[in-house]
Design a protein around this motif. Structure first.
Motif, PDB file in Angstrom:
ATOM      1  N   ILE A  84      23.727  28.779  13.747  1.00  0.00           N
ATOM      2  CA  ILE A  84      24.564  29.935  13.397  1.00  0.00           C
ATOM      3  C   ILE A  84      25.347  29.659  12.114  1.00  0.00           C
ATOM      4  O   ILE A  84      25.470  30.521  11.241  1.00  0.00           O
ATOM      5  N   ALA A  85      25.879  28.436  11.996  1.00  0.00           N
ATOM      6  CA  ALA A  85      26.655  28.079  10.798  1.00  0.00           C
ATOM      7  C   ALA A  85      25.805  28.169   9.537  1.00  0.00           C
ATOM      8  O   ALA A  85      26.247  28.701   8.498  1.00  0.00           O
ATOM      9  N   TYR A  86      24.551  27.674   9.600  1.00  0.00           N
ATOM     10  CA  TYR A  86      23.673  27.696   8.428  1.00  0.00           C
ATOM     11  C   TYR A  86      23.270  29.128   8.064  1.00  0.00           C
ATOM     12  O   TYR A  86      23.189  29.477   6.872  1.00  0.00           O
ATOM     13  N   GLN A  87      23.026  29.980   9.078  1.00  0.00           N
ATOM     14  CA  GLN A  87      22.681  31.376   8.794  1.00  0.00           C
ATOM     15  C   GLN A  87      23.854  32.118   8.144  1.00  0.00           C
ATOM     16  O   GLN A  87      23.671  32.871   7.178  1.00  0.00           O
ATOM     17  N   LEU A  88      25.048  31.911   8.660  1.00  0.00           N
ATOM     18  CA  LEU A  88      26.232  32.553   8.062  1.00  0.00           C
ATOM     19  C   LEU A  88      26.472  32.053   6.644  1.00  0.00           C
ATOM     20  O   LEU A  88      26.861  32.835   5.763  1.00  0.00           O
ATOM     21  N   ALA A  89      26.243  30.766   6.411  1.00  0.00           N
ATOM     22  CA  ALA A  89      26.427  30.221   5.064  1.00  0.00           C
ATOM     23  C   ALA A  89      25.430  30.841   4.091  1.00  0.00           C
ATOM     24  O   ALA A  89      25.770  31.130   2.928  1.00  0.00           O
ATOM     25  N   TYR A 140      31.799  32.780   5.174  1.00  0.00           N
ATOM     26  CA  TYR A 140      31.881  31.349   4.873  1.00  0.00           C
ATOM     27  C   TYR A 140      32.874  30.667   5.817  1.00  0.00           C
ATOM     28  O   TYR A 140      32.629  29.550   6.284  1.00  0.00           O
ATOM     29  N   ALA A 141      33.985  31.341   6.131  1.00  0.00           N
ATOM     30  CA  ALA A 141      34.966  30.774   7.058  1.00  0.00           C
ATOM     31  C   ALA A 141      34.368  30.650   8.463  1.00  0.00           C
ATOM     32  O   ALA A 141      34.585  29.644   9.155  1.00  0.00           O
ATOM     33  N   LEU A 142      33.597  31.655   8.884  1.00  0.00           N
ATOM     34  CA  LEU A 142      32.938  31.579  10.192  1.00  0.00           C
ATOM     35  C   LEU A 142      31.906  30.453  10.222  1.00  0.00           C
ATOM     36  O   LEU A 142      31.765  29.743  11.227  1.00  0.00           O
ATOM     37  N   SER A 143      31.186  30.298   9.114  1.00  0.00           N
ATOM     38  CA  SER A 143      30.216  29.211   9.035  1.00  0.00           C
ATOM     39  C   SER A 143      30.896  27.860   9.210  1.00  0.00           C
ATOM     40  O   SER A 143      30.421  26.999   9.962  1.00  0.00           O
ATOM     41  N   ASN A 144      32.007  27.648   8.550  1.00  0.00           N
ATOM     42  CA  ASN A 144      32.758  26.399   8.688  1.00  0.00           C
ATOM     43  C   ASN A 144      33.281  26.219  10.109  1.00  0.00           C
ATOM     44  O   ASN A 144      33.319  25.100  10.631  1.00  0.00           O
ATOM     45  N   TYR A 145      33.681  27.332  10.745  1.00  0.00           N
ATOM     46  CA  TYR A 145      34.185  27.247  12.114  1.00  0.00           C
ATOM     47  C   TYR A 145      33.111  26.712  13.058  1.00  0.00           C
ATOM     48  O   TYR A 145      33.349  25.798  13.850  1.00  0.00           O
ATOM     49  N   PHE A 146      31.904  27.293  13.003  1.00  0.00           N
ATOM     50  CA  PHE A 146      30.823  26.859  13.893  1.00  0.00           C
ATOM     51  C   PHE A 146      30.380  25.423  13.569  1.00  0.00           C
ATOM     52  O   PHE A 146      30.092  24.635  14.472  1.00  0.00           O
ATOM     53  N   LEU A 147      30.335  25.087  12.283  1.00  0.00           N
ATOM     54  CA  LEU A 147      29.927  23.735  11.902  1.00  0.00           C
ATOM     55  C   LEU A 147      30.959  22.708  12.351  1.00  0.00           C
ATOM     56  O   LEU A 147      30.608  21.658  12.929  1.00  0.00           O
ATOM     57  N   ASN A 148      32.243  22.977  12.116  1.00  0.00           N
ATOM     58  CA  ASN A 148      33.294  22.052  12.542  1.00  0.00           C
ATOM     59  C   ASN A 148      33.366  21.948  14.061  1.00  0.00           C
ATOM     60  O   ASN A 148      33.616  20.869  14.609  1.00  0.00           O
ATOM     61  N   SER A 149      33.133  23.078  14.760  1.00  0.00           N
ATOM     62  CA  SER A 149      33.158  23.058  16.225  1.00  0.00           C
ATOM     63  C   SER A 149      32.060  22.154  16.771  1.00  0.00           C
ATOM     64  O   SER A 149      32.285  21.374  17.707  1.00  0.00           O
ATOM     65  N   SER A 150      30.850  22.256  16.219  1.00  0.00           N
ATOM     66  CA  SER A 150      29.759  21.407  16.692  1.00  0.00           C
ATOM     67  C   SER A 150      30.063  19.937  16.445  1.00  0.00           C
ATOM     68  O   SER A 150      29.792  19.083  17.297  1.00  0.00           O
ATOM     69  N   ASN A 151      30.662  19.619  15.293  1.00  0.00           N
ATOM     70  CA  ASN A 151      31.016  18.227  15.009  1.00  0.00           C
ATOM     71  C   ASN A 151      32.070  17.706  15.975  1.00  0.00           C
ATOM     72  O   ASN A 151      31.967  16.582  16.485  1.00  0.00           O
ATOM     73  N   LEU A 152      33.104  18.537  16.239  1.00  0.00           N
ATOM     74  CA  LEU A 152      34.167  18.110  17.158  1.00  0.00           C
ATOM     75  C   LEU A 152      33.649  17.914  18.581  1.00  0.00           C
ATOM     76  O   LEU A 152      34.048  16.972  19.263  1.00  0.00           O
TER      77      LEU A 152
END
Length: 266
Positions: free
Chosen positions: A11-16, A42-54
């Motif tokens: 989802i993060a990559y698609q939003l980016a 872009y903010a939503l993309s960062n949210y999903f990417l950071n969430s997966s990392n956390l």
């Protein structure tokens, strides 16, 4: 894993990708709105990417908190006892070789004045042991005895959980042991004029378990052991007799095997 971090990353990559699109727009209001939309994507993309990392970091911390690094232990020795041979008593020679290894391990326990409980688990466990023991005399009289024991097993996952309740004189306890994906072989023989033991077994099982419950009343003890397996092909026979105790058990199964063991000490 309750949260699929790979889906979050997709989802993060698609939003980016959507946030980087630059359509040909001429009106100022439309360009401003397009910039706002891209910024929020872009903010939503960062949210999903950071969430997966956390989530992955937290899951790793949880695994590290319960499962510790594995272990590997190898030991062996062979010892003749010339002194006992001269004195005509005790064991005249014995030897042991032992291998224990596991990829990961877990050890948890809790105890108070009247109760205790524990959990031991190993991931990717290999165990092998060989033991020999010879004696010629007892009470300076010729009484030959030979004991040979060998066993080996490999399990994807093995664990033991146990509990005890009571005081030092009267108490009950139960222990459950289980393995996932196990192959094993064992042999034990003890031959003498006053003690005879035979224990042989071989098999493989997808799931294998054993539960032992015992009740101790001062010096007397009665225990009952039940075992079972699923997806297995195995055969076992146990017989033991000596002073103040006897034991018998058997197991024969294909696909699903059930076994029992009864032991009385007095």
């Amino acid at each position: 894993m309750k949260i699929d971090t790979n889906t979050y990353r997709d989802i993060a990559y698609q939003l980016a990708r959507y946030s980087q699109m630059n359509p040909a727009l001429k009106k100022r209001e439309t360009l401003y709105r397009q910039g706002t939309i891209q910024s929020r994507l872009y903010a939503l993309s960062n949210y999903f990417l950071n969430s997966s990392n956390l989530v992955e970091i937290q899951e790793q911390k949880m695994r590290d908190g319960i499962f510790k690094p594995g272990y590997s232990n190898v030991s062996s020795w062979m010892k003749p006892n010339v002194s006992n041979l001269i004195k005509k008593e005790g064991t005249v020679a014995n030897g042991v070789i032992s291998i224990n290894a596991a990829y990961r391990q877990c050890r948890l326990s809790h105890a108070n004045r009247l109760a205790s409980a524990y959990l031991d688990a190993d991931v990717g466990k290999f165990k092998a042991r060989g033991e020999t023991k010879f004696s010629l005399y007892k009470d300076q009289k010729l009484d030959p005895q030979a004991a040979i024991k060998a066993e080996a097993s490999l399990s994807l996952l093995s664990g033991t959980i146990g509990a005890r309740l009571g005081n030092s004189q009267i108490y009950g306890k139960a222990v459950a042991r289980g393995t996932v994906g196990t192959a094993y072989a064992k042999c034990k023989a003890v031959l003498s004029s006053h003690d005879q033991t035979l224990d042989i077994g071989v098999g493989a099982s997808a799931l294998k378990g054993e539960v032992e419950a015992s009740f101790n009343f001062f010096r007397a003890k009665v225990s009952l052991t039940g075992s079972g397996s699923i997806g297995s092909a195995e055969a076992n026979l146990t017989y033991h007799h000596s002073a103040k105790e006897w034991e018998f058990g058997s197991k024969l199964g294909f696909i699903a095997g059930l076994g029992f063991k009864v032991k009385v000490e007095y």
